[in-house]
Design a protein around this motif. Structure first.
Motif, PDB file in Angstrom:
ATOM      1  N   ALA A 121      18.569  48.463  29.292  1.00 39.53           N
ATOM      2  CA  ALA A 121      18.460  49.741  29.987  1.00 39.53           C
ATOM      3  C   ALA A 121      19.493  50.726  29.461  1.00 39.53           C
ATOM      4  O   ALA A 121      19.868  51.675  30.143  1.00 39.53           O
ATOM      5  N   GLY A 122      19.971  50.470  28.251  1.00 42.07           N
ATOM      6  CA  GLY A 122      20.914  51.415  27.659  1.00 42.07           C
ATOM      7  C   GLY A 122      22.354  51.210  28.093  1.00 42.07           C
ATOM      8  O   GLY A 122      23.206  52.048  27.804  1.00 42.07           O
ATOM      9  N   LEU A 123      22.653  50.093  28.779  1.00 41.32           N
ATOM     10  CA  LEU A 123      24.051  49.833  29.141  1.00 41.32           C
ATOM     11  C   LEU A 123      24.804  49.423  27.886  1.00 41.32           C
ATOM     12  O   LEU A 123      24.294  48.650  27.068  1.00 41.32           O
ATOM     13  N   ARG A 124      26.028  49.929  27.724  1.00 39.76           N
ATOM     14  CA  ARG A 124      26.734  49.705  26.467  1.00 39.76           C
ATOM     15  C   ARG A 124      27.948  48.791  26.595  1.00 39.76           C
ATOM     16  O   ARG A 124      28.076  47.817  25.884  1.00 39.76           O
ATOM     17  N   THR A 125      28.858  49.140  27.496  1.00 39.64           N
ATOM     18  CA  THR A 125      30.066  48.326  27.649  1.00 39.64           C
ATOM     19  C   THR A 125      30.422  48.263  29.133  1.00 39.64           C
ATOM     20  O   THR A 125      29.828  48.966  29.952  1.00 39.64           O
ATOM     21  N   THR A 126      31.411  47.433  29.424  1.00 41.28           N
ATOM     22  CA  THR A 126      31.976  47.456  30.773  1.00 41.28           C
ATOM     23  C   THR A 126      32.941  48.635  30.830  1.00 41.28           C
ATOM     24  O   THR A 126      33.956  48.646  30.131  1.00 41.28           O
ATOM     25  N   ASP A 127      32.598  49.616  31.644  1.00 43.86           N
ATOM     26  CA  ASP A 127      33.440  50.813  31.739  1.00 43.86           C
ATOM     27  C   ASP A 127      34.712  50.531  32.525  1.00 43.86           C
ATOM     28  O   ASP A 127      35.805  50.884  32.109  1.00 43.86           O
ATOM     29  N   HIS A 128      34.557  49.898  33.669  1.00 45.90           N
ATOM     30  CA  HIS A 128      35.743  49.526  34.446  1.00 45.90           C
ATOM     31  C   HIS A 128      35.376  48.486  35.484  1.00 45.90           C
ATOM     32  O   HIS A 128      34.196  48.253  35.774  1.00 45.90           O
ATOM     33  N   LEU A 129      36.419  47.870  36.028  1.00 49.21           N
ATOM     34  CA  LEU A 129      36.253  46.960  37.157  1.00 49.21           C
ATOM     35  C   LEU A 129      36.859  47.611  38.382  1.00 49.21           C
ATOM     36  O   LEU A 129      37.917  48.253  38.297  1.00 49.21           O
ATOM     37  N   GLY A 130      36.201  47.458  39.511  1.00 47.43           N
ATOM     38  CA  GLY A 130      36.736  47.945  40.783  1.00 47.43           C
ATOM     39  C   GLY A 130      37.217  46.747  41.576  1.00 47.43           C
ATOM     40  O   GLY A 130      36.409  45.904  41.982  1.00 47.43           O
ATOM     41  N   LEU A 131      38.522  46.646  41.757  1.00 45.53           N
ATOM     42  CA  LEU A 131      39.099  45.447  42.364  1.00 45.53           C
ATOM     43  C   LEU A 131      39.806  45.803  43.665  1.00 45.53           C
ATOM     44  O   LEU A 131      40.877  46.418  43.653  1.00 45.53           O
ATOM     45  N   ALA A 132      39.199  45.452  44.793  1.00 43.24           N
ATOM     46  CA  ALA A 132      39.856  45.648  46.085  1.00 43.24           C
ATOM     47  C   ALA A 132      41.020  44.667  46.170  1.00 43.24           C
ATOM     48  O   ALA A 132      40.849  43.482  45.903  1.00 43.24           O
ATOM     49  N   GLN A 133      42.196  45.152  46.496  1.00 42.59           N
ATOM     50  CA  GLN A 133      43.396  44.326  46.500  1.00 42.59           C
ATOM     51  C   GLN A 133      43.760  43.862  47.906  1.00 42.59           C
ATOM     52  O   GLN A 133      43.515  44.575  48.874  1.00 42.59           O
ATOM     53  N   PRO A 134      44.380  42.691  47.998  1.00 44.73           N
ATOM     54  CA  PRO A 134      44.884  42.279  49.314  1.00 44.73           C
ATOM     55  C   PRO A 134      45.930  43.295  49.789  1.00 44.73           C
ATOM     56  O   PRO A 134      46.714  43.805  48.979  1.00 44.73           O
ATOM     57  N   PHE A 135      45.925  43.575  51.082  1.00 43.73           N
ATOM     58  CA  PHE A 135      46.769  44.627  51.640  1.00 43.73           C
ATOM     59  C   PHE A 135      48.230  44.524  51.203  1.00 43.73           C
ATOM     60  O   PHE A 135      48.841  45.521  50.812  1.00 43.73           O
ATOM     61  N   ASP A 136      48.802  43.337  51.277  1.00 41.47           N
ATOM     62  CA  ASP A 136      50.236  43.181  51.019  1.00 41.47           C
ATOM     63  C   ASP A 136      50.594  43.308  49.539  1.00 41.47           C
ATOM     64  O   ASP A 136      51.776  43.335  49.206  1.00 41.47           O
TER      65      ASP A 136
END
Lengths: 609, 609
Positions: free
Chosen positions: B417-432
């Motif tokens: 579908a025309g995807l090329r690379t991994t642009d970014h990762l979205g990583l929810a972090q533990p609060f502390d």
């Protein structure tokens, strides 16, 4: 370079902190005084523990409000310093941080500051101690690094130098470039901290700290009065957002919001919109604990140890009444409120109202409807209002007719320990409902908001809010963790407590330790370091402090000289403890001692577990 | 008086808020624009929902940055206002709040402000709409109630009046007494909020916001350099406290602290203390999801729907490789990392390093030791560094030798579908561990800290921090709830995501909706209100917006005109989603659209459940 870390940087008790610093590979530590004061280890034990862990003690800190004071204050401050030098000698640390004064007693006189710091350095010199003087960014007269350096130069003593803290230096506008020109050897200590550049202006205040009317400090009745005077006849509309509401249950928040408007209108509208006035309250009639097969026996033993007698048994329910003078505790084995197994909870308390019916009508009008108590024929009618934390607040008549629901047990009265009344309840609030609770008790019961305090406790920042009626027969201390309580430590979360009053806490403590009692009160150990610090802070006789120490009694003094003497029990039944207080013209709650109590509760738990 | 509440006062989606306000007995509401924009209900549906609940809509708010601007900006602002008047007509609300400008484009000219507000009121008048002008306490030129009143008097139009907000009035020093003298009928709206009196000075900044070196904005290498130039040879000691550390696990905090000092010393010490330099990174080689029997099939279907092909099967482990161009996803059914049943998790990701050995040496020197991968003989050596949230960060060689561990499946390649690379990762972090994570990725991997953002999301405030390498082949977006996420709403907590890049998102979106695909991409519905607002905010053609709307594509534009087009999938496998992004000279992450995505995820979940 050697790497050190101040104990204040990490959470927990001193033991937790030292272990963490050593494991992470630090060479040394700064001992933050409060961490020492709440520790059961003597300074010598701390020294040896650090040595075992391979940690040097690089700094003792902070010593506050020393310089530029009138002669009589100087004498006291020098005496205070000598006591801290004693502690430092035992610790084996040679440098103490003295931060610039924030005291109202301090005057703006560099020469005086320099001369008094020279005297301090002279005394320190005889004990091979170095004074590292630091300009706090919010110091009253000395708040920049260059100012502190001028004073140190003026004082000109080999045992006096500077402590530089990157926060205090870089948060101010004075150019740090001149630091490179400081005389070699005169920077005694360097503390590092980073920070975001923050503009804590009215925009941040507005975004994060708005509250519903009656939860803050604004004169909103006055403000709305002005708007109405201008002929405004539109709605009263709430425009409130803060970090807590943004994520809390909207149904709860909306009820809280509505209550705030109703209470506000009561103060601005004509008689047509008046609420039923809050009747006068005459005291806390009883406190009920929900107990189970594990926490019940533990609480019964503790009550006997405190000199209570099991005086009554409920006619139809598995509920016991325990009494001592006007102190009444009810143990209820039939409460179904969710709680951890084995953890006792304050499930209800009863206030005596001059007009219970009107109290309930007022509650109803404030979106806090009363729930009638399930009762058998002939039993007293006791309706409950449900507080934001789920606690039932019973409203009783002045004649205490609820007591007729209990059959006398015939148990002979214990000799007692001089406890007179319930002084206050300490109620840890759910995080999302702290401001709601303050408004609830103020508007529904008519209790005044006395004070809001914040303090650093071993497992995070705490906030407390005290509410009371005018004659102080009903007092509640609401508490909450400011952010949340550290979840890493297996300790007592959100403890609740009941405080009883005595006219003579020494006599009460002596009575409690009398061997004749069925089960002597288990006393909560208070560290010797606490009493050493007390001696440095207040002009108290050695005898008096020895007596406090013997019985584990804590001490606080307010700005106008009022005094509190109080002691705590260990945590009982999983989640509760008792406190005994003697007030001498003192209207607060000994919040300054709460961290000592929390650390002692954690130590006790670690040693048991 | 009638009682209203702004929708911004309570948490949740617009539906949650209206229900809560009605249940608490409010008569009316203020519609906060963002609540409408993220809602799937049309303005007419909102109007009818309010009517059903017995709520009037009393105010539409806010309209920002209108007045005292150059003529060409005025024309755009009037056009923007007309679009909002359209929305108001559908909602059936007759008053709009216009707050005083904070725009750099606004000039300090009361006469101009008055004349432009008169023009706005004139247009509003033809549609029976009233303009309530409010002085924001932090307005650029108009920040006090009396100033806003002078301008309203000067403009002198029946459809222009004042909105008074108690916060904006009482947080400033201007005496509110004069409000009583405002011409009757000219106060169009009254908003109420209380607040504590706060002094947000350097003391509060210090108490609550200190950070370890490298986590904030201070130039600490420069500062320490000055101190060393003065001959200081004592320890570098950390003096840091903030609300988070005060309650977090001290062992973790101490390691974080140590890492901050090591990284700092690397920038100030001579070559003797230098860390191994961070090697150049060349991209995200793969992202690994831990899956189970429930989340695995769901992710496989989604990957097929996105045009991925299952190209490889690990030689010895239940691990699959899925590919499309340089986008690689690994599904691992053998990861034992604790997770909720059925919830897929990003358990690992791999970065390509010019010198993996040196990357690991640097990590080791920064207290982040590498864990060797368990492997069979002949398999590629892949060592992992453990990030603060527990994710394994593999460091791979530029030749991608890890791919030889996978046997080709022989599955015919999907058309893609025309995807090329991994642009970014979205990583929810533990609060502390949010600040710890920022320092970890910066110091260990050498990623630059791009920006920290805060935004209000439907379930609480969020903070995001973006880190990336210089050529942007490795980008991570770290997020955390500023306080905590509301626990009252049964929604997706802490979702993680992988964003893929495309050069033509319209073509990609068209390919994804092609009927030939085995399982078409389930698109996340984006509200029509969002596109109406987009049309008001940006000068975009109707055709273009219609295209975005057809495919559920969101749009953002940065200050220098860079553009982001992106779309999201629903939440898959319990906790993850995918994003497709097309960047046009745009270096951010579309944070402005995150609340739209969160509300859509919650709506979808409510409608499924």
């Amino acid at each position: 370079m050697r790497r050190s870390i101040a104990t204040v940087c990490v959470s927990g008790t001193l033991g937790d902190k030292l272990t963490a610093a050593a494991a992470a590979g630090f060479d040394g530590i700064e001992i933050f005084e409060n961490d020492l004061v709440v520790s059961p280890w003597s300074p010598k034990e701390i020294r040896s523990r650090c040595a075992d862990l391979g940690l040097s003690i690089d700094l003792y800190q902070p010593f506050r409000d020393f310089e530029a004071v009138p002669p009589e204050v100087l004498a006291r401050n020098l005496d205070r310093a000598e006591r801290k030098f004693d502690v430092m000698a035992e610790l084996g640390v040679d440098t103490i941080l003295v931060c610039s004064s924030v005291s109202p007693a301090a005057v703006d006189d560099d020469e005086l500051a320099a001369s008094q710091l020279r005297q301090l350095a002279e005394r320190a010199g005889t004990r091979d101690i170095r004074i590292a003087y630091e300009a706090l960014a919010w110091g009253k007269h000395v708040s920049t690094w260059d100012h502190s350096w001028r004073i140190v130069q003026q004082a000109d003593h080999p045992n006096l130098g500077l402590c530089l803290d990157s926060f205090h230096v870089l948060s101010r506008e004075v150019d740090p470039a001149g630091i490179a020109g400081i005389t070699p050897g005169k920077i005694f200590f360097l503390q590092l901290a980073d920070a975001p550049y923050l503009h804590m202006d009215v925009l941040q205040w507005s975004r994060h700290h708005r509250l519903f009317p009656g939860q803050g400090a604004f004169d909103l009745p006055g403000f709305v009065g002005l708007v109405l005077a201008a002929g405004y006849d539109g709605p009263l509309s709430l425009e409130v957002f803060n970090d807590v509401f943004r994520q809390a249950d909207p149904a709860r928040t909306a009820v809280d919001a509505m209550r705030s408007l109703i209470a506000l209108e009561d103060r601005i509208d004509g008689p047509a919109r008046r609420l039923p006035a809050a009747p006068e309250l005459a005291g806390l009639a009883f406190t009920e604990f929900a107990v189970d097969g594990q926490s019940g026996p533990e609480l019964r033993t503790a009550l006997r140890g405190l000199g209570f007698t099991h005086t009554g048994q409920h006619r139809t329910k598995p509920v016991e009444l325990w009494e001592q003078a006007a102190c009444r505790i009810v143990l209820n084995s039939a409460v179904t409120r969710p709680q951890a197994p084995g953890a006792a909870t304050i499930s209800a308390f009863a206030i005596t109202s001059a007009d219970p019916q009107r109290s309930l009508q007022r509650a109803e009008a404030l979106s806090a409807p009363a729930h009638p108590n399930v009762r058998e024929p002939g039993e007293a009618e006791l309706a409950a209002i449900i507080a934001p934390d789920g606690t039932s607040v019973f409203v009783t008549r002045p004649d205490d007719d609820w007591r007729s629901d209990f059959l006398p047990t015939g148990v002979p009265a214990a000799p007692g320990a001089g406890l007179r009344t319930t002084d206050h309840l300490g109620l840890a609030q759910p995080f999302d409902h702290f401001d709601e609770a303050g408004l609830f008790y103020h508007s529904v019961l008519g209790l005044d908001h006395l004070a809001t305090e914040e303090y650093a406790a071993p497992f995070g920042l705490m906030r407390s809010r005290a509410v009371a009626n005018p004659d102080r027969t009903v007092r509640l201390a609401l508490t909450v963790a400011l952010l949340r309580r550290g979840e890493w430590a297996p300790a007592v979360a959100d403890p609740q407590h009941v405080a009883f009053s005595t006219d003579d806490i020494i006599a009460t403590a002596a009575a409690l330790s009398r061997p004749g009692l069925p089960a002597p009160l288990p006393s909560l150990p208070v560290p010797d370091n606490y009493y050493a610090d007390l001696a440095a802070r207040f002009a108290l006789s050695d005898d008096f402090i020895a007596t406090l120490c013997r019985y584990g009694i804590l001490y606080d003094r307010d700005a106008s000289g009022g005094e509190l003497l109080h002691l705590y029990t260990p945590v009982l039944g999983g989640r509760v403890f008792f406190e005994i207080v003697q007030r001498r013209h003192y209207d607060r709650f000994g919040e300054a001692n709460a961290p000592v109590r929390m650390a002692a509760h954690r130590h006790r738990r670690l040693n048991k577990g």
